[in-house]
Design a protein around this motif. Structure first.
Motif, PDB file in Angstrom:
ATOM      1  N   UNK A   1       0.819  -1.210   0.000  1.00  0.00           N
ATOM      2  CA  UNK A   1       0.000   0.000   0.000  1.00  0.00           C
ATOM      3  C   UNK A   1       0.852   1.258   0.000  1.00  0.00           C
ATOM      4  N   UNK A   2       0.287   2.306  -0.598  1.00  0.00           N
ATOM      5  CA  UNK A   2       0.834   3.656  -0.502  1.00  0.00           C
ATOM      6  C   UNK A   2      -0.289   4.516   0.065  1.00  0.00           C
ATOM      7  N   UNK A   3       0.025   5.270   1.110  1.00  0.00           N
ATOM      8  CA  UNK A   3      -0.985   6.038   1.828  1.00  0.00           C
ATOM      9  C   UNK A   3      -0.476   7.445   2.095  1.00  0.00           C
ATOM     10  N   UNK A   4      -1.401   8.390   2.238  1.00  0.00           N
ATOM     11  CA  UNK A   4      -0.984   9.739   2.611  1.00  0.00           C
ATOM     12  C   UNK A   4      -1.319  10.036   4.069  1.00  0.00           C
ATOM     13  N   UNK A   5      -1.304   9.017   4.894  1.00  0.00           N
ATOM     14  CA  UNK A   5      -1.471   9.185   6.344  1.00  0.00           C
ATOM     15  C   UNK A   5      -0.272   8.550   7.022  1.00  0.00           C
ATOM     16  N   UNK A   6       0.399   9.255   7.874  1.00  0.00           N
ATOM     17  CA  UNK A   6       1.601   8.745   8.509  1.00  0.00           C
ATOM     18  C   UNK A   6       1.404   8.345   9.950  1.00  0.00           C
ATOM     19  N   UNK A   7       0.190   8.013  10.322  1.00  0.00           N
ATOM     20  CA  UNK A   7      -0.105   7.725  11.721  1.00  0.00           C
ATOM     21  C   UNK A   7       0.309   6.320  12.148  1.00  0.00           C
ATOM     22  N   UNK A   8       0.974   5.577  11.313  1.00  0.00           N
ATOM     23  CA  UNK A   8       1.368   4.218  11.658  1.00  0.00           C
ATOM     24  C   UNK A   8       0.396   3.188  11.134  1.00  0.00           C
ATOM     25  N   UNK A   9      -0.518   3.616  10.273  1.00  0.00           N
ATOM     26  CA  UNK A   9      -1.433   2.687   9.626  1.00  0.00           C
ATOM     27  C   UNK A   9      -1.687   3.185   8.203  1.00  0.00           C
ATOM     28  N   UNK A  10      -2.589   2.504   7.517  1.00  0.00           N
ATOM     29  CA  UNK A  10      -2.871   2.865   6.127  1.00  0.00           C
ATOM     30  C   UNK A  10      -4.321   3.320   5.981  1.00  0.00           C
ATOM     31  N   UNK A  11      -4.759   4.253   6.843  1.00  0.00           N
ATOM     32  CA  UNK A  11      -6.149   4.717   6.819  1.00  0.00           C
ATOM     33  C   UNK A  11      -6.518   5.440   5.529  1.00  0.00           C
ATOM     34  N   UNK A  12      -5.611   6.101   4.885  1.00  0.00           N
ATOM     35  CA  UNK A  12      -5.910   6.863   3.662  1.00  0.00           C
ATOM     36  C   UNK A  12      -5.137   6.286   2.487  1.00  0.00           C
ATOM     37  N   UNK A  13      -5.409   5.007   2.188  1.00  0.00           N
ATOM     38  CA  UNK A  13      -4.691   4.370   1.087  1.00  0.00           C
ATOM     39  C   UNK A  13      -5.066   4.998  -0.239  1.00  0.00           C
ATOM     40  N   UNK A  14      -4.051   5.270  -1.054  1.00  0.00           N
ATOM     41  CA  UNK A  14      -4.257   5.823  -2.388  1.00  0.00           C
ATOM     42  C   UNK A  14      -3.991   4.782  -3.469  1.00  0.00           C
TER      43      UNK A  14
END
Length: 186
Positions: free
Chosen positions: A69-82
């Protein structure tokens, strides 16, 4: 240092802060950097990037069947996967569960688009093929054409910028059909 391994620097723009180099001289030598998270259910192994404005993450999403996955959320998970690649090879843009080889999803109102573009007047082509047939949908100057690569290759349908439609030909009138076998109605 705020982490177990922390590299900090105040280098000038473009300077390298850290580098991993393999100086091996054998054929097919390569360097590997492993990022591993193990022994935890639904674990995440990721590399995060931050420029003081936004975070981007890249890695393995254990909560999504170990998809890449590539995501624009860096909180330690992939909540906003692009972007997602599943274990079976399906690719998703805007979706974490792509159902086809390529699945594009937009969760807001508006057009969903894929673009194939040539920077000059060269043809922009979308190929559709199976093991025995191949078709191309392409632009030629201002016309949209359907091209059949099977048997005797050639343009089968042309839509001109002026609204004319040609079947087997480039139309000079609103509808032009090449050949003598035309049926209208039942």
């Amino acid at each position: 240092p705020s982490r177990k391994f922390d590299v900090e620097s105040a280098v000038a723009v473009g300077d390298v802060v850290a580098e991993f180099v393999n100086t091996g001289t054998s054929a097919n030598a390569y360097s590997i950097v492993d990022i591993v998270q193990n022994s935890a259910a639904n674990s995440v192994a990721m590399l995060r990037f931050n420029n003081d404005v936004d975070w981007w993450s890249i890695g393995i999403d254990g909560a999504n069947s170990d998809a890449f996955a590539i995501s624009d959320a860096g909180a330690g998970d992939f909540r906003s996967q692009r972007f997602t690649i599943t274990q079976d090879g399906n690719v998703g843009i805007g979706t974490t569960g792509p159902l086809n080889n390529l699945h594009i999803y937009k969760s807001t109102t508006g057009e969903v688009a894929a673009k194939v573009e040539s920077f000059d007047t060269s043809n922009a082509v979308l190929y559709l093929a199976n093991s025995s047939n191949k078709w191309g949908i392409y632009t030629q100057l201002s016309d949209l054409k359907f091209y059949d690569y099977s048997g005797t290759p050639g343009d089968r349908v042309t839509f001109s910028a002026g609204g004319n439609v040609g079947i087997g030909t480039t139309a000079s009138v609103k509808l032009e059909v090449a050949g003598s076998d035309v049926k209208i109605g039942a």
